[in-house]
Design a protein around this motif. Structure first.
Motif: not given
Ligand SMILES: N[C@@H](CCC(=O)N[C@@H](CS)C(=O)NCC(=O)O)C(=O)O
Length: 233
Positions: A17-19, A42, A56-59, A77-78, A121, A125
């Motif tokens: 994951s890039h974030f 995911l 349901m986002k990461l990290p 939030g990153t 993303v 996805l």
């Molecule tokens: N705004 C969030 C965005 C994080 C994000 O989109 N992470 C992706 C992984 S790189 C994720 O959670 N993907 C799963 C999904 O969107 O369902 C942040 O800054 O952390």
């Protein structure tokens, strides 16, 4: 900062994951040790599988006392996570650590990087994993927006780097450079838009930047990779 008496910080995320990589690289640059928990599924619809992240986002960063804030809430939030890491490292007022620069040019570029990361993303996805039609106007616009953002940054990269400070040696790192690098390497890892054409790199300044940035220790110890599958207990 490495104090064995302090409880460890834990980051929930994925190695691909890039974030997540932005947070891990920033922690490494700050010498803040992080334990890493893998988010395995995911496509799960259960926030518990995302370490309690309601969207349901990461990290997600888990911050134990004495660093925890209101009610011991994890950090979502990153950018928020990076801010917290900088505070924990005691570097919040250090001019060598650049999170939000005073330059409007860099702030705009940072916005385009976050936007392109979110677009990546949606494309991974939606098209790659969800098998939705890539030619739908929804994805076509996302792709065009990503290409436009990359071209905008590519054209201005020397000015952007100059706006970050008098020389690269005057800063330890900037969030703009770390996030731009993670975005570019992720597009190479999970291709969504073309980064090169028949005659070479499509965005020459970005290409040279990513090659140079890849030599940093923080980049080399966070290379994108699939995580091992969850062990069945
Ligand atoms: N705004 C969030 C965005 C994080 C994000 O989109 N992470 C992706 C992984 S790189 C994720 O959670 N993907 C799963 C999904 O969107 O369902 C942040 O800054 O952390």
């Amino acid at each position: 900062m490495s104090d064995a008496t302090l409880p460890p910080l834990r980051l929930s995320g994925r190695s691909g994951s890039h974030f997540t990589r932005v947070a891990r690289m920033v922690a490494h640059e700050l010498a803040v040790p992080l334990e890493f928990d893998v988010v395995h599924d995911l496509l799960s619809l259960n926030p518990a599988d995302f370490a309690g992240h309601p969207a349901m986002k990461l990290p997600t960063l888990h911050v134990p006392p004495p660093f925890a804030t209101e009610g011991g809430s994890p950090i979502f939030g990153t950018e928020n996570i990076c801010r917290k890491l900088v505070e924990i490292a005691g570097r919040a007022d250090d001019p060598r650590v650049i999170l939000l620069p005073s330059s409007d040019l860099v702030r705009n570029a940072q916005e385009l990087v976050w936007q392109a990361m979110a677009a990546q993303v949606q494309l991974v996805l939606g098209v790659r994993i969800g098998k939705l039609p890539a030619e739908s106007p929804f994805f076509a616009k996302i792709k065009l927006g990503m290409i436009g953002s990359l071209a905008w940054i590519d054209e201005r990269l020397p000015n952007l780097l100059a706006a970050l400070g008098p020389s690269e040696n005057a800063r330890d790192f900037s969030l703009f450079e770390v996030s731009l690098f993670c975005l570019l390497e992720h597009i190479a890892f999970r291709p969504t838009v073309l980064l090169s054409g028949p005659v070479g790199p499509r965005f020459p300044s970005l290409h040279a930047f990513a090659q140079a940035f890849a030599t940093r220790e923080s980049a080399q110890c966070t290379v994108y990779a699939p995580d091992p599958p969850k062990e069945i207990q």
